[in-house]
Scaffold this active site. Sequence first.
Site, PDB file in Angstrom:
ATOM      1  N   TYR A 154       0.841  -1.218   0.000  1.00  0.00           N
ATOM      2  CA  TYR A 154       0.000   0.000   0.000  1.00  0.00           C
ATOM      3  C   TYR A 154       0.871   1.263   0.000  1.00  0.00           C
ATOM      4  O   TYR A 154       0.622   2.211  -0.747  1.00  0.00           O
ATOM      5  CB  TYR A 154      -0.895  -0.066   1.240  1.00  0.00           C
ATOM      6  CG  TYR A 154      -1.959   0.986   1.355  1.00  0.00           C
ATOM      7  CD1 TYR A 154      -3.165   0.872   0.655  1.00  0.00           C
ATOM      8  CD2 TYR A 154      -1.792   2.078   2.202  1.00  0.00           C
ATOM      9  CE1 TYR A 154      -4.160   1.827   0.797  1.00  0.00           C
ATOM     10  CE2 TYR A 154      -2.783   3.028   2.350  1.00  0.00           C
ATOM     11  CZ  TYR A 154      -3.972   2.909   1.648  1.00  0.00           C
ATOM     12  OH  TYR A 154      -4.952   3.855   1.795  1.00  0.00           O
ATOM     13  N   LYS A 158       0.957   4.118  -2.849  1.00  0.00           N
ATOM     14  CA  LYS A 158       0.577   5.503  -2.525  1.00  0.00           C
ATOM     15  C   LYS A 158       1.726   6.480  -2.807  1.00  0.00           C
ATOM     16  O   LYS A 158       1.485   7.633  -3.173  1.00  0.00           O
ATOM     17  CB  LYS A 158       0.111   5.598  -1.071  1.00  0.00           C
ATOM     18  CG  LYS A 158      -1.204   4.851  -0.779  1.00  0.00           C
ATOM     19  CD  LYS A 158      -2.307   5.237  -1.749  1.00  0.00           C
ATOM     20  CE  LYS A 158      -3.695   4.829  -1.295  1.00  0.00           C
ATOM     21  NZ  LYS A 158      -4.717   5.095  -2.329  1.00  0.00           N
TER      22      LYS A 158
HETATM   23  N1  NAD Z   1      -9.914   5.376   4.928  1.00  0.00           N
HETATM   24  C1  NAD Z   1      -8.709   5.910   5.123  1.00  0.00           C
HETATM   25  O1  NAD Z   1      -8.281   6.151   6.267  1.00  0.00           O
HETATM   26  C2  NAD Z   1      -7.836   6.255   3.947  1.00  0.00           C
HETATM   27  C3  NAD Z   1      -6.644   6.945   4.191  1.00  0.00           C
HETATM   28  C4  NAD Z   1      -5.821   7.269   3.119  1.00  0.00           C
HETATM   29  C5  NAD Z   1      -6.185   6.926   1.827  1.00  0.00           C
HETATM   30  N2  NAD Z   1      -7.353   6.247   1.627  1.00  0.00           N
HETATM   31  C6  NAD Z   1      -7.678   5.894   0.246  1.00  0.00           C
HETATM   32  O2  NAD Z   1      -8.953   6.403  -0.093  1.00  0.00           O
HETATM   33  C7  NAD Z   1      -9.563   5.566  -1.076  1.00  0.00           C
HETATM   34  C8  NAD Z   1     -10.935   5.156  -0.600  1.00  0.00           C
HETATM   35  O3  NAD Z   1     -10.818   4.463   0.620  1.00  0.00           O
HETATM   36  P1  NAD Z   1     -12.057   4.098   1.577  1.00  0.00           P
HETATM   37  O4  NAD Z   1     -11.550   4.144   2.948  1.00  0.00           O
HETATM   38  O5  NAD Z   1     -13.250   4.884   1.168  1.00  0.00           O
HETATM   39  O6  NAD Z   1     -12.241   2.542   1.189  1.00  0.00           O
HETATM   40  P2  NAD Z   1     -13.543   1.623   1.041  1.00  0.00           P
HETATM   41  O7  NAD Z   1     -13.040   0.235   1.147  1.00  0.00           O
HETATM   42  O8  NAD Z   1     -14.617   2.064   1.963  1.00  0.00           O
HETATM   43  O9  NAD Z   1     -14.038   1.909  -0.464  1.00  0.00           O
HETATM   44  C9  NAD Z   1     -13.271   1.525  -1.579  1.00  0.00           C
HETATM   45  C10 NAD Z   1     -14.172   1.383  -2.784  1.00  0.00           C
HETATM   46  O10 NAD Z   1     -13.343   0.999  -3.895  1.00  0.00           O
HETATM   47  C11 NAD Z   1     -14.015  -0.026  -4.621  1.00  0.00           C
HETATM   48  N3  NAD Z   1     -13.041  -0.852  -5.343  1.00  0.00           N
HETATM   49  C12 NAD Z   1     -12.153  -1.736  -4.834  1.00  0.00           C
HETATM   50  N4  NAD Z   1     -11.461  -2.323  -5.810  1.00  0.00           N
HETATM   51  C13 NAD Z   1     -11.918  -1.817  -6.973  1.00  0.00           C
HETATM   52  C14 NAD Z   1     -11.573  -2.036  -8.341  1.00  0.00           C
HETATM   53  N5  NAD Z   1     -10.638  -2.916  -8.696  1.00  0.00           N
HETATM   54  N6  NAD Z   1     -12.240  -1.326  -9.283  1.00  0.00           N
HETATM   55  C15 NAD Z   1     -13.211  -0.443  -8.934  1.00  0.00           C
HETATM   56  N7  NAD Z   1     -13.570  -0.191  -7.657  1.00  0.00           N
HETATM   57  C16 NAD Z   1     -12.922  -0.877  -6.687  1.00  0.00           C
HETATM   58  C17 NAD Z   1     -14.744  -0.825  -3.542  1.00  0.00           C
HETATM   59  O11 NAD Z   1     -15.789  -1.628  -4.086  1.00  0.00           O
HETATM   60  C18 NAD Z   1     -15.229   0.283  -2.616  1.00  0.00           C
HETATM   61  O12 NAD Z   1     -16.493   0.778  -2.988  1.00  0.00           O
HETATM   62  C19 NAD Z   1      -8.601   4.394  -1.276  1.00  0.00           C
HETATM   63  O13 NAD Z   1      -7.768   4.653  -2.382  1.00  0.00           O
HETATM   64  C20 NAD Z   1      -7.796   4.401   0.001  1.00  0.00           C
HETATM   65  O14 NAD Z   1      -6.544   3.792  -0.153  1.00  0.00           O
HETATM   66  C21 NAD Z   1      -8.182   5.897   2.646  1.00  0.00           C
END
Ligand code: NAD
Length: 256
Positions: A154, A158
């Site tokens: 990850y 990133k």
């Molecule tokens: N939640 C956090 O603390 C956090 C922090 C930093 C970065 N992020 C990043 O933010 C983004 C969203 O994270 P989140 O926490 O909302 O996650 P989440 O798991 O709630 O949502 C992720 C979404 O991506 C979709 N997805 C997964 N694989 C896929 C694919 N191959 N094609 C299309 N869609 C796909 C899933 O179905 C889901 O709806 C991610 O890139 C994550 O790495 C999250």
Amino acid sequence: MGRLSGRTAVVTGAGRGIGAAEAKRLAADGANLAVLDLSEERCQETVEDIRNSGSKAIAVACDVSDASQVEAAFEKVAESLGSMDILVNNAGVIRDNLSFKMSEADWDTVLDIHLKGSFLCSKAAQKYMVEQEYGKIVMTSSVVALGNRGQANYSSAKAGLQGLTRTLALELGRFNINVNAVAPGWIETEMTKTAAERAGLTMEEMKERFAKNIPLRRFGRVEDIANVVAFLVSDDASYISGETIYVAGGPSSSVI
Ligand SMILES: NC(=O)c1ccc[n+]([C@@H]2O[C@H](COP(=O)([O-])OP(=O)(O)OC[C@H]3O[C@@H](n4cnc5c(N)ncnc54)[C@H](O)[C@@H]3O)[C@@H](O)[C@H]2O)c1
């Protein structure tokens, strides 16, 4: 008239979490939305919320790590909504493990969805953006780009996204396309709930424990990210390109 009136936006992984909040926020600012996720069913709740608020939204099923699905999805968006002004690359998964135990499959899955997926979607979108000489692309990096135990896959993805952001900004600037990244800290979503469970904590315990080390003393909310993305894709940010904006409740290095 919202500041994104008449614009068309694609948000990947918009079925839930941060992506759903971003899609709803861009729609509230006036954009027509393509809500993209693994299946149309996964998109449905976000699409209905947007339609109920009076804006236009379509569901697009697509695995962002599959080049042919991405091509077809972006053709569908252009055909259905008539242009391609904004792309938010947000889809992602986690497959955490210490490096010595991490499988090749878990490495590949994370790199394929975050990094290759963002590349493929940006490549598909820029074709339309270059033609219309207008576009906004936002990548989703993370504070974990700076390194985090148990997240070699990850963290690498990133950090790679920050390089992709700068490179695309250099290549696409001459076509009036802005490319930036948002790097969230800890945000309450299903993804963080999974990470909490893996650490043997409830979401509430995790929030409390982490908040003590966050300068603003709270866990992040999905709206915290959606608000910044809404700014980055608007013309209010038209002279910002190639930047990664940390949205983490404090300086990035203090939040991991
Ligand atoms: N939640 C956090 O603390 C956090 C922090 C930093 C970065 N992020 C990043 O933010 C983004 C969203 O994270 P989140 O926490 O909302 O996650 P989440 O798991 O709630 O949502 C992720 C979404 O991506 C979709 N997805 C997964 N694989 C896929 C694919 N191959 N094609 C299309 N869609 C796909 C899933 O179905 C889901 O709806 C991610 O890139 C994550 O790495 C999250």
